[in-house]
Design a protein around this motif. Structure first.
Motif, PDB file in Angstrom:
ATOM      1  N   PRO A  29       0.787  -1.239   0.000  1.00  0.00           N
ATOM      2  CA  PRO A  29       0.000   0.000   0.000  1.00  0.00           C
ATOM      3  C   PRO A  29       0.818   1.288   0.000  1.00  0.00           C
ATOM      4  O   PRO A  29       0.250   2.374  -0.028  1.00  0.00           O
ATOM      5  N   LEU A  30       2.167   1.193   0.008  1.00  0.00           N
ATOM      6  CA  LEU A  30       2.955   2.412   0.162  1.00  0.00           C
ATOM      7  C   LEU A  30       4.216   2.369  -0.700  1.00  0.00           C
ATOM      8  O   LEU A  30       4.962   1.393  -0.676  1.00  0.00           O
ATOM      9  N   SER A  31       4.426   3.451  -1.444  1.00  0.00           N
ATOM     10  CA  SER A  31       5.639   3.571  -2.250  1.00  0.00           C
ATOM     11  C   SER A  31       6.161   4.996  -2.174  1.00  0.00           C
ATOM     12  O   SER A  31       5.421   5.919  -1.832  1.00  0.00           O
ATOM     13  N   VAL A  32       7.462   5.162  -2.492  1.00  0.00           N
ATOM     14  CA  VAL A  32       8.078   6.482  -2.518  1.00  0.00           C
ATOM     15  C   VAL A  32       8.910   6.622  -3.790  1.00  0.00           C
ATOM     16  O   VAL A  32       9.292   5.625  -4.414  1.00  0.00           O
ATOM     17  N   HIS A  33       9.185   7.879  -4.147  1.00  0.00           N
ATOM     18  CA  HIS A  33       9.987   8.184  -5.333  1.00  0.00           C
ATOM     19  C   HIS A  33      10.726   9.484  -5.059  1.00  0.00           C
ATOM     20  O   HIS A  33      10.115  10.451  -4.620  1.00  0.00           O
ATOM     21  N   VAL A  34      12.032   9.524  -5.298  1.00  0.00           N
ATOM     22  CA  VAL A  34      12.827  10.725  -5.074  1.00  0.00           C
ATOM     23  C   VAL A  34      13.433  11.162  -6.403  1.00  0.00           C
ATOM     24  O   VAL A  34      14.102  10.375  -7.078  1.00  0.00           O
ATOM     25  N   LEU A  35      13.176  12.428  -6.759  1.00  0.00           N
ATOM     26  CA  LEU A  35      13.727  13.016  -7.978  1.00  0.00           C
ATOM     27  C   LEU A  35      14.575  14.227  -7.629  1.00  0.00           C
ATOM     28  O   LEU A  35      14.185  15.036  -6.794  1.00  0.00           O
ATOM     29  N   ASP A  36      15.719  14.358  -8.281  1.00  0.00           N
ATOM     30  CA  ASP A  36      16.604  15.494  -8.089  1.00  0.00           C
ATOM     31  C   ASP A  36      16.134  16.642  -8.982  1.00  0.00           C
ATOM     32  O   ASP A  36      16.114  16.512 -10.210  1.00  0.00           O
ATOM     33  N   MET A  37      15.740  17.758  -8.388  1.00  0.00           N
ATOM     34  CA  MET A  37      15.224  18.889  -9.164  1.00  0.00           C
ATOM     35  C   MET A  37      16.327  19.606  -9.937  1.00  0.00           C
ATOM     36  O   MET A  37      16.047  20.283 -10.917  1.00  0.00           O
ATOM     37  N   GLN A  38      17.588  19.474  -9.520  1.00  0.00           N
ATOM     38  CA  GLN A  38      18.687  20.112 -10.246  1.00  0.00           C
ATOM     39  C   GLN A  38      18.952  19.417 -11.577  1.00  0.00           C
ATOM     40  O   GLN A  38      19.206  20.056 -12.575  1.00  0.00           O
ATOM     41  N   THR A  39      18.916  18.088 -11.545  1.00  0.00           N
ATOM     42  CA  THR A  39      19.273  17.322 -12.736  1.00  0.00           C
ATOM     43  C   THR A  39      18.071  16.745 -13.468  1.00  0.00           C
ATOM     44  O   THR A  39      18.198  16.338 -14.618  1.00  0.00           O
ATOM     45  N   GLY A  40      16.935  16.668 -12.777  1.00  0.00           N
ATOM     46  CA  GLY A  40      15.765  16.033 -13.365  1.00  0.00           C
ATOM     47  C   GLY A  40      15.860  14.520 -13.382  1.00  0.00           C
ATOM     48  O   GLY A  40      15.067  13.838 -14.023  1.00  0.00           O
ATOM     49  N   GLU A  41      16.820  13.980 -12.663  1.00  0.00           N
ATOM     50  CA  GLU A  41      17.064  12.532 -12.647  1.00  0.00           C
ATOM     51  C   GLU A  41      16.580  11.902 -11.342  1.00  0.00           C
ATOM     52  O   GLU A  41      16.513  12.569 -10.314  1.00  0.00           O
ATOM     53  N   THR A  43      16.860   9.831  -7.906  1.00  0.00           N
ATOM     54  CA  THR A  43      17.909   9.893  -6.895  1.00  0.00           C
ATOM     55  C   THR A  43      18.028   8.532  -6.222  1.00  0.00           C
ATOM     56  O   THR A  43      17.197   8.166  -5.387  1.00  0.00           O
ATOM     57  N   ALA A  44      19.057   7.803  -6.593  1.00  0.00           N
ATOM     58  CA  ALA A  44      19.304   6.477  -6.021  1.00  0.00           C
ATOM     59  C   ALA A  44      20.057   6.602  -4.706  1.00  0.00           C
ATOM     60  O   ALA A  44      20.776   7.573  -4.471  1.00  0.00           O
ATOM     61  N   GLY A  45      19.875   5.600  -3.849  1.00  0.00           N
ATOM     62  CA  GLY A  45      20.672   5.502  -2.632  1.00  0.00           C
ATOM     63  C   GLY A  45      20.226   6.364  -1.474  1.00  0.00           C
ATOM     64  O   GLY A  45      20.978   6.532  -0.519  1.00  0.00           O
ATOM     65  N   ILE A  46      19.006   6.892  -1.515  1.00  0.00           N
ATOM     66  CA  ILE A  46      18.489   7.656  -0.376  1.00  0.00           C
ATOM     67  C   ILE A  46      17.942   6.665   0.658  1.00  0.00           C
ATOM     68  O   ILE A  46      17.061   5.861   0.346  1.00  0.00           O
TER      69      ILE A  46
END
Length: 139
Positions: A29-41, A43-46
């Protein structure tokens, strides 16, 4: 017959199926997603932890690290009931920036939210930069 659809159309297809009476498939029921606003890519490893309010404090339920696409697709622990209540996801962003030798302002970003409908999926995206962030309820 097997039908393959481009990933970009899946949210619209899913929404249409629900509108026509189809039921969501059981899953995490739960997921997350992290995007780097500087690169638009992505973000792995958070490092990410999931906590549930317990009295005046928080109880850790799960932890993980974002994959190459910046995602943790299944953050809620299998075998535990997904109950209504207050939850918090803590994104450990300071460690990420330290590894890259970059200064940042937020060593961690706690995102508190309330689960009111346990049959729904909760997606928490984080748009990240070294000195700011944004988040919202995704789907």
């Amino acid at each position: 017959m097997t039908c393959f659809l481009p990933r970009s159309v899946l949210p619209a297809v899913f929404a249409l199926a629900l509108a026509c009476g189809a039921q969501a498939q059981p899953g995490n029921p739960l997921s997350v997603h992290v995007l780097d606003m500087q690169t638009g890519e992505p973000t792995a490893g958070i490092a990410v932890t999931l906590e549930q309010r317990s009295g005046d404090g928080w109880r850790e339920l799960a932890s993980g690290s974002t994959d190459a696409q910046g995602r943790i697709a299944a953050l809620f622990p299998a075998g535990l009931p997904f109950s209504k209540g207050d939850y918090r996801i803590v994104f450990r962003t300071g460690e990420h920036y330290r590894r890259g030798g970059q200064a940042s302002f937020f060593p961690s970003i706690p995102v508190e939210f309330t689960v009111t409908a346990t049959e729904r999926h909760y997606h928490i995206p984080l748009l990240l930069s070294p000195f700011g962030y944004s988040t919202y309820r995704g789907n």
